[in-house]
Scaffold this active site. Structure first.
Site, PDB file in Angstrom:
ATOM      1  N   TRP A  17       7.630 -18.051  31.578  1.00 51.76           N
ATOM      2  CA  TRP A  17       7.823 -19.272  32.367  1.00 51.76           C
ATOM      3  C   TRP A  17       7.108 -20.456  31.723  1.00 51.76           C
ATOM      4  CZ3 TRP A  17       4.434 -22.577  35.006  1.00 51.76           C
ATOM      5  CH2 TRP A  17       5.044 -23.488  35.888  1.00 51.76           C
ATOM      6  N   SER A  75       6.563 -11.549  30.320  1.00 50.73           N
ATOM      7  CA  SER A  75       6.335 -12.134  31.642  1.00 50.73           C
ATOM      8  C   SER A  75       7.664 -12.373  32.362  1.00 50.73           C
ATOM      9  CB  SER A  75       5.520 -13.427  31.493  1.00 50.73           C
ATOM     10  OG  SER A  75       5.004 -13.866  32.718  1.00 50.73           O
ATOM     11  N   LEU A  76       7.989 -13.612  32.708  1.00 49.15           N
ATOM     12  CA  LEU A  76       9.269 -13.892  33.362  1.00 49.15           C
ATOM     13  C   LEU A  76      10.432 -13.449  32.479  1.00 49.15           C
ATOM     14  CD1 LEU A  76      11.078 -15.115  35.550  1.00 49.15           C
ATOM     15  CD2 LEU A  76      10.701 -17.360  34.494  1.00 49.15           C
ATOM     16  N   PHE A 137      -1.492 -23.238  34.273  1.00 49.89           N
ATOM     17  CA  PHE A 137      -0.848 -21.935  34.135  1.00 49.89           C
ATOM     18  C   PHE A 137      -1.211 -21.310  32.792  1.00 49.89           C
ATOM     19  CE2 PHE A 137       2.771 -19.069  33.274  1.00 49.89           C
ATOM     20  CZ  PHE A 137       2.721 -18.314  34.443  1.00 49.89           C
ATOM     21  N   LEU A 138      -1.267 -22.118  31.747  1.00 50.14           N
ATOM     22  CA  LEU A 138      -1.670 -21.604  30.439  1.00 50.14           C
ATOM     23  C   LEU A 138      -3.094 -21.046  30.507  1.00 50.14           C
ATOM     24  CD1 LEU A 138      -0.316 -24.317  27.958  1.00 50.14           C
ATOM     25  CD2 LEU A 138       0.701 -22.125  28.552  1.00 50.14           C
ATOM     26  N   ALA A 139      -3.985 -21.770  31.172  1.00 47.73           N
ATOM     27  CA  ALA A 139      -5.366 -21.315  31.289  1.00 47.73           C
ATOM     28  C   ALA A 139      -5.454 -19.991  32.051  1.00 47.73           C
ATOM     29  CB  ALA A 139      -6.205 -22.385  31.981  1.00 47.73           C
ATOM     30  N   LEU A 140      -4.606 -19.824  33.067  1.00 45.92           N
ATOM     31  CA  LEU A 140      -4.603 -18.590  33.838  1.00 45.92           C
ATOM     32  C   LEU A 140      -4.110 -17.420  32.990  1.00 45.92           C
ATOM     33  CD1 LEU A 140      -5.072 -17.307  36.617  1.00 45.92           C
ATOM     34  CD2 LEU A 140      -2.720 -17.912  37.221  1.00 45.92           C
ATOM     35  N   GLN A 141      -3.195 -17.690  32.069  1.00 50.03           N
ATOM     36  CA  GLN A 141      -2.654 -16.621  31.232  1.00 50.03           C
ATOM     37  C   GLN A 141      -3.701 -16.030  30.291  1.00 50.03           C
ATOM     38  OE1 GLN A 141       1.357 -16.996  29.539  1.00 50.03           O
ATOM     39  NE2 GLN A 141       1.502 -19.009  30.509  1.00 50.03           N
ATOM     40  N   ASP A 201      -5.527  -8.883  32.275  1.00 50.09           N
ATOM     41  CA  ASP A 201      -4.462  -9.793  32.722  1.00 50.09           C
ATOM     42  C   ASP A 201      -4.673 -10.194  34.182  1.00 50.09           C
ATOM     43  OD1 ASP A 201      -2.096 -11.163  33.195  1.00 50.09           O
ATOM     44  OD2 ASP A 201      -0.844  -9.699  32.175  1.00 50.09           O
ATOM     45  N   HIS A 229      -2.828 -12.066  29.409  1.00 51.27           N
ATOM     46  CA  HIS A 229      -1.386 -12.127  29.637  1.00 51.27           C
ATOM     47  C   HIS A 229      -0.571 -12.404  28.373  1.00 51.27           C
ATOM     48  CE1 HIS A 229       1.937 -12.183  32.432  1.00 51.27           C
ATOM     49  NE2 HIS A 229       2.337 -13.378  32.022  1.00 51.27           N
TER      50      HIS A 229
END
Length: 252
Positions: A17, A75-76, A137-141, A201, A229
């Site tokens: 995503w 992922s997605l 979102f990138l940081a969460l990955q 992850d 991730h």
């Protein structure tokens, strides 16, 4: 399946995503002897958006894919690859899932997943601050990865090499992550399958591996130690070794 009798069988790569085909730039042009071919998800990179429906996204990717191939989805992209394998089983000759899952949000019988509130926050963020939401979102990955800083830098650089994703496709993609549940259909996927997870992850917990082993007893699972991730970036060598071993041993 025998790739030895068809060495030109390609390996289709689907990104996650908000990303684009540039996330695969660090991979060699062949994996396990299979030439790689990248396909961008609808509304990502240079692709036009598709209807907000998982099967429409799978159809769009099948239209761009070779007649027969091994599919690798991150992922997605993994969820879309699962749908493609269900939609066109004769065309998807092998399935590799990279930090993917048949259900991304938690349920009473599916705890190793994201809280639905997390996706809700990203939805709201897309309305208020699209670029900031992608950055978060990138940081969460990469959170928890042994190489978080370097991986985040690489992901950010890759995003800039292709056109920005369509805002509608971003919202649709979050809907797919929130709403889709392919657990009941996974046993219908008969092709050889490999599921790779990262031990740290934050989006797709490694505990999903145990669930996959119950749902798809014939599938291979592997947890990459120290990865989050995006193991194909943070733990490239370990990821490539797992993929190539699967191609040679299970599909060769």
């Amino acid at each position: 399946m025998s790739t030895g009798s068809n060495p030109s069988l390609p390996l289709v790569l689907l990104h996650g995503w908000g990303m684009n085909a540039a996330v695969w730039d660090g991979l060699p042009p062949q994996l396990g002897g299979l030439p790689t071919q990248t396909i961008e998800l609808p509304g990502h990179g240079a692709r036009a958006p598709a209807r907000a429906d998982l099967w429409a996204w799978a159809d769009a990717c099948l239209e761009a894919a070779p007649e027969e191939a091994v599919w690798l989805g991150w992922s997605l992209g993994g969820l879309v690859a699962q749908a493609a394998a269900l939609r066109a089983p004769k065309r998807v000759r092998g399935l590799i899932q990279l930090t993917a899952t048949p259900r991304f949000v938690q349920a009473a019988d599916w705890r190793p997943a994201m809280a639905e509130e997390t996706l809700g926050q990203f939805h709201q963020g897309l309305l208020d601050d699209p670029s900031g939401t992608l950055s978060r979102f990138l940081a969460l990955q990469v959170r928890g990865s042994d190489a978080a800083r370097e991986t985040l830098r690489t992901l950010r650089q890759e995003l800039t090499t292709r056109p920005e994703p369509d805002p509608r496709a971003l919202a649709d993609g979050l809907d797919l992550l929130r709403d889709e549940d392919l657990r009941g259909q996974l046993p219908d996927i008969a092709c050889p399958a490999l599921w790779l997870f990262g031990s740290h992850d934050a989006l797709v917990p490694a505990a999903v591996a145990e669930r996959i082993e119950l749902i798809m007893p014939g599938a291979r699972t592997q947890v990459i130690a120290g990865a989050a991730h995006a193991p194909h970036i943070s733990h490239r060598s370990e990821t490539l070794t797992a993929i190539e071993g699967f191609v040679v041993e299970a599909l060769g």
